[in-house]
Write a protein that holds these residues in place. Structure first.
Motif, PDB file in Angstrom:
ATOM      1  N   ALA B 137     -67.688  15.779 113.212  1.00 56.82           N
ATOM      2  CA  ALA B 137     -67.392  17.207 113.113  1.00 56.82           C
ATOM      3  C   ALA B 137     -67.239  17.801 114.509  1.00 56.82           C
ATOM      4  O   ALA B 137     -67.980  17.473 115.433  1.00 56.82           O
ATOM      5  N   ASP B 139     -67.319  21.169 116.912  1.00 58.81           N
ATOM      6  CA  ASP B 139     -68.162  22.363 116.935  1.00 58.81           C
ATOM      7  C   ASP B 139     -67.343  23.593 117.317  1.00 58.81           C
ATOM      8  O   ASP B 139     -66.789  23.681 118.415  1.00 58.81           O
ATOM      9  N   ARG B 166     -67.595  22.488 112.273  1.00 57.87           N
ATOM     10  CA  ARG B 166     -68.894  23.035 111.872  1.00 57.87           C
ATOM     11  C   ARG B 166     -69.190  24.296 112.670  1.00 57.87           C
ATOM     12  O   ARG B 166     -68.603  24.525 113.710  1.00 57.87           O
ATOM     13  N   GLU B 345     -68.558  25.375 107.100  1.00 60.85           N
ATOM     14  CA  GLU B 345     -67.717  24.231 107.482  1.00 60.85           C
ATOM     15  C   GLU B 345     -66.255  24.559 107.186  1.00 60.85           C
ATOM     16  O   GLU B 345     -65.938  25.422 106.361  1.00 60.85           O
TER      17      GLU B 345
END
Lengths: 396, 396
Positions: B137, B139, B166, B345
């Motif tokens: 993921a 950021d 995320r 998300e």
């Protein structure tokens, strides 16, 4: 339920002047015979895929929920008949039943005659310099309030690729109102609306006062904008005439008289680059694009928005010959419509077909301010189809 | 002036580890020999077209004002030399002079070796179900403030076609902020942003709670949106998992194992129709598109957005066989990444490559609200190029 008009699978009503005479089950298809003796074959898989019952198609969205991958390999139609409404009724070997209205079947039949019929319709009309005198202006006041006037304008735009509007108030942002009569606007790095004025620090030759040679806008994008609108707010500077050239007419001329040039321009990708401090767009595409049927579908050209040609060395001489010929032909007065736009007038043209140019103007002699925006072809065509549904409904 | 970095014709600086050893004038070209013994031919027309002097290129816009059609037919280079800066200096027979930096010439040379070099670069990586576990993921906090993090995310998106973000605040309209970190948003008839919720009067199966089979969005447009963003605001209903399938992996599998199916899906146009009370979009295109080099460039598929297949009757059995195989392969767990999105998300994926699907959810068990939008590939690629210029500048 399936026989209600409009059918669940569509938003149109399907009428037909012919009726179904006969349905015969063959090995993997049903053969239908129409009252005008046309014969249409419909394969089992095609018919199962197009079942419009409320199990197969969502009743509210009218989108399919059945997937043809779920059809058993051995599924067949075990009984087929024409019912008292003239519709085809089928009984499937797994117990499912489907009903198909005759108007819908006729409109989607894929025998050769039916397919050829559908390929007809509204034809593109290429034009040369004479078109300038024949150019009739559409009236914005009518288009604004009347869907019939709107449809007439849009159909002309689709057919000719170049139309003029009058009576568009020369107040800023009115071009958006006109465009939104069709649909939402396609944004670009130049904004939702762009202002064509001579700027002190231009990021495009369009924003200087120099002459702009014939071009399409944003050839540096995979999909060039389909429609361009240019609205004149003020035009008091000397110079600055608008010039239009039907790219489809140039292409037709080359196809007929210089087939080798045409072959090069339709096959060799050119590099279209638009680099600035904040963007770097690139597209690689031929100057003339052909559709699946070999018809000219698009012209892509802006001399000032190109990257270096990258092609096999042996091809370079013929590439430059073809490119020079294309530019030279665009300078030929036979193909050119030249006209000075006045405040309150607006051009609407097919940016993927019609090249536009501007003569040099002198910003010292007066103000010149055009405002523009884009809409894609998809939006034009969708709008025409929906408007034509209403016309079709009135005709019944 | 022409030797200033960056050159007038571009916004990048061109450095090269090799130098020009020799320039020889041939009949219609200059042959350059590099210090690594590579030989590059540059035709007169190509060189004249790419003259970057301030007469030929507008000094502010850096767009060409010279048109190659104005080159005299008999124009030649009468003298060519490598100057003390290592640049190619040319003297034209009409008195014009041009200077070309060695880095720029090397970057645009069109000998076979140079062209093959440029075709390399960042490769697409097809993936299967294992990719789900490997999915790292990105950021949003880092991407929001740091151009290096932004570039890393965008390059991954271009390579894999599927990324997860995320730390995206689950407040409405935040998806727009993320998308606009790249560029402006592409609007559609569903709005600038669209809300994926179960609606009482849905105009798309997406806005129901039923399972959505693998699809690309807006296949009914000539150009499908390049990137799709799906941001989870709330996901408390049971069901409603996200499923992704790499369409390029499906295409590669078919090309290798079922070449006849591949041939049908790359050659036969399918009809993609999206009809509603207020719109009627239609596109005709193959399910798998190939680029000029024969590489898979696009997948177009949404079972629920199709019109009846219209093709020659003899082809119908193989068309349905191929289409059923494509759907069946998309159901194969080997190709599927399944994952439940949590609030905060966001998926960002290549909508012209990666099929997405959703399992059925039960709106009685809790709320589910995703918000989405689109951006075109052109915007992604332009943003990457501009960001890479800054990286390139740092590296020097």
């Amino acid at each position: 339920m399936q026989l209600a008009e409009p059918m669940i699978e569509d938003w149109r009503a399907f009428t037909t002047h012919v009726s179904l005479d006969d349905a015969v089950i063959a090995q993997d298809a049903v053969t239908l015979t129409w009252s005008d003796r046309r014969v249409s074959l419909f394969h089992f898989a095609w018919l199962r895929d197009n079942c419009a019952c409320s199990q197969c198609v969502h009743p509210l969205t009218r989108e399919q929920v059945f997937e043809i991958a779920d059809m058993p390999d051995d599924l067949r139609i075990q009984a087929a008949s024409i019912d008292h409404n003239g519709a085809l009724n089928t009984q499937w070997t797994d117990g499912h039943r489907s009903v198909y209205g005759p108007g819908w079947l006729r409109a989607h039949a894929y025998d050769e005659t039916s397919r050829a019929e559908r390929r007809g319709g509204d034809q593109v009309q290429p034009w040369c310099s004479e078109y300038g005198a024949a150019l009739t202006a559409f009236d914005w006041h009518e288009i604004r309030h009347d869907d019939t006037a709107l449809l007439a304008w849009l159909v002309a735009l689709r057919r000719t690729g170049l139309t003029l509007l009058r009576g568009v108030p020369s107040t800023p942002d009115t071009v958006a109102e006109v465009a939104q009569r069709i649909s939402f606007i396609r944004e670009s790095n130049f904004g939702v609306l762009f202002d064509v004025v001579s700027k002190p620090t231009p990021d495009s030759n369009a924003y200087t006062s120099i002459n702009l040679p014939p071009h399409t806008d944003l050839p540096t994008r995979e999909l060039q904008p389909g429609l361009q609108f240019l609205h004149c707010l003020i035009n008091e500077a000397s110079g600055g005439d608008s010039i239009f050239i039907d790219g489809f007419a140039l292409a037709a001329h080359l196809r007929q008289h210089e087939p080798e040039v045409f072959a090069t321009l339709t096959s060799v990708p050119f590099e279209f680059w638009n680099k600035s401090a904040t963007s770097d767009y690139r597209a690689s595409a031929p100057v003339i694009a052909l559709d699946g049927a070999g018809e000219v579908s698009e012209v892509r050209h802006a001399n000032f928005l190109r990257g270096p040609v990258s092609a096999r060395s042996e091809l370079m001489p013929e590439i430059y010959h073809a490119y020079r010929r294309f530019i030279q032909l665009g300078r030929d007065p036979r193909f050119r419509v030249q006209r000075r736009l006045a405040a309150g007038e607006m051009w609407a043209f097919d940016n993927r077909r019609v090249l536009h140019a501007r003569t040099e103007f002198d910003p010292q002699t007066g103000a010149r301010h055009l405002q523009g925006c884009y809409i894609d072809r998809d939006e034009l065509l969708s709008r025409i189809r929906v408007l034509e549904r209403a016309v079709g409904a009135k005709a019944r």
